[in-house]
Design a protein around this motif. Structure first.
Motif, PDB file in Angstrom:
ATOM      1  N   GLU A   3       0.830  -1.189   0.000  1.00 56.29           N
ATOM      2  CA  GLU A   3       0.000   0.000   0.000  1.00 56.29           C
ATOM      3  C   GLU A   3       0.870   1.246   0.000  1.00 56.29           C
ATOM      4  OE1 GLU A   3      -3.118   0.108   3.071  1.00 56.29           O
ATOM      5  OE2 GLU A   3      -2.529  -1.950   3.446  1.00 56.29           O
ATOM      6  N   GLY A 107      -7.919   1.214   9.195  1.00 53.02           N
ATOM      7  CA  GLY A 107      -7.097   1.142   7.989  1.00 53.02           C
ATOM      8  C   GLY A 107      -6.282  -0.137   7.996  1.00 53.02           C
ATOM      9  N   GLY A 108      -5.793  -0.542   6.853  1.00 53.09           N
ATOM     10  CA  GLY A 108      -5.047  -1.790   6.713  1.00 53.09           C
ATOM     11  C   GLY A 108      -3.805  -1.871   7.594  1.00 53.09           C
ATOM     12  N   SER A 119      -9.731  -4.429   8.390  1.00 53.26           N
ATOM     13  CA  SER A 119      -9.360  -3.392   7.427  1.00 53.26           C
ATOM     14  C   SER A 119     -10.574  -2.906   6.644  1.00 53.26           C
ATOM     15  CB  SER A 119      -8.322  -3.959   6.456  1.00 53.26           C
ATOM     16  OG  SER A 119      -8.134  -3.079   5.372  1.00 53.26           O
ATOM     17  N   ASN A 120     -10.564  -1.620   6.328  1.00 51.14           N
ATOM     18  CA  ASN A 120     -11.610  -1.055   5.471  1.00 51.14           C
ATOM     19  C   ASN A 120     -11.521  -1.623   4.056  1.00 51.14           C
ATOM     20  OD1 ASN A 120      -9.105   0.449   5.141  1.00 51.14           O
ATOM     21  ND2 ASN A 120     -10.263   1.898   3.917  1.00 51.14           N
ATOM     22  N   GLU A 121     -10.401  -2.265   3.727  1.00 50.56           N
ATOM     23  CA  GLU A 121     -10.212  -2.839   2.403  1.00 50.56           C
ATOM     24  C   GLU A 121     -10.564  -4.326   2.341  1.00 50.56           C
ATOM     25  OE1 GLU A 121      -6.146  -1.930   1.575  1.00 50.56           O
ATOM     26  OE2 GLU A 121      -6.483   0.217   1.665  1.00 50.56           O
ATOM     27  N   SER A 122     -10.805  -4.943   3.508  1.00 48.93           N
ATOM     28  CA  SER A 122     -11.179  -6.357   3.529  1.00 48.93           C
ATOM     29  C   SER A 122     -12.599  -6.490   2.983  1.00 48.93           C
ATOM     30  CB  SER A 122     -11.117  -6.907   4.955  1.00 48.93           C
ATOM     31  OG  SER A 122     -12.167  -6.346   5.740  1.00 48.93           O
ATOM     32  N   ALA A 126     -15.138  -3.480   3.733  1.00 51.93           N
ATOM     33  CA  ALA A 126     -15.603  -2.687   2.595  1.00 51.93           C
ATOM     34  C   ALA A 126     -17.115  -2.784   2.432  1.00 51.93           C
ATOM     35  CB  ALA A 126     -14.903  -3.155   1.316  1.00 51.93           C
TER      36      ALA A 126
END
Length: 156
Positions: A3, A107-108, A119-122, A126
């Motif tokens: 990232e 965050g990640g 994580s907000n990206e998981s 998400a």
């Protein structure tokens, strides 16, 4: 981590700063002392204590560099105090197939599933972002498996 734009909560930033301070002060001195003592054992070419201390020093210096990079590149988000929607920093209670789970969206760089920080990206993180209490949400994992959740409670 590949990232380039890290997202941290205020709490996550503080934890990283504390870890960095500990590594740069106490841990560096401790490893330096171990190296000094190991050198006194004699020939360093066959000295496992020296090798172990140097390896630990290398790993610690890599972690210091990683934390420094994260802190310099991170965007610190403030959790909205009054919001009915899930955002980064929210603690969300969800019903996953009859089981109640409490998850904090972060965050990640600060995610830790053992602590319930996702994580907000998981896929789950998400999927939850932007939804409200009572919403039914479906997260699709990397294998295509669907996870159905109902939002029970949102805390900021």
């Amino acid at each position: 981590m590949a990232e380039s734009n890290y997202i941290l909560t205020q709490e996550g930033r503080q934890k990283l700063e504390e870890e960095l301070h500990y590594l740069e002060t106490e841990k560096r001195a401790e490893i330096g002392e171990r190296i000094k003592v190991a050198r006194e054992f004699g020939d360093i070419s066959e000295n496992s204590e020296y090798d172990d201390a140097k390896n630990e020093q290398g790993m610690m210096e890599a972690r210091i560099a990683e934390i420094s990079r994260i802190l310099s590149e991170a965007t610190v988000v403030n959790t909205p105090k009054r919001s009915s929607k899930v955002s980064i920093g929210s603690t969300v209670t969800v019903d996953m197939g009859g089981k109640e789970r409490v998850l904090t969206i972060v965050g990640g760089a600060e995610s830790n599933t053992a602590e319930g920080k996702i994580s907000n990206e998981s896929p789950v993180g998400a999927a939850l972002l932007g939804h409200k209490k009572g919403d039914e949400v479906v997260a699709v994992g990397p294998t295509g498996r669907e996870t159905k959740m109902t939002i029970i409670k949102i805390e900021h």
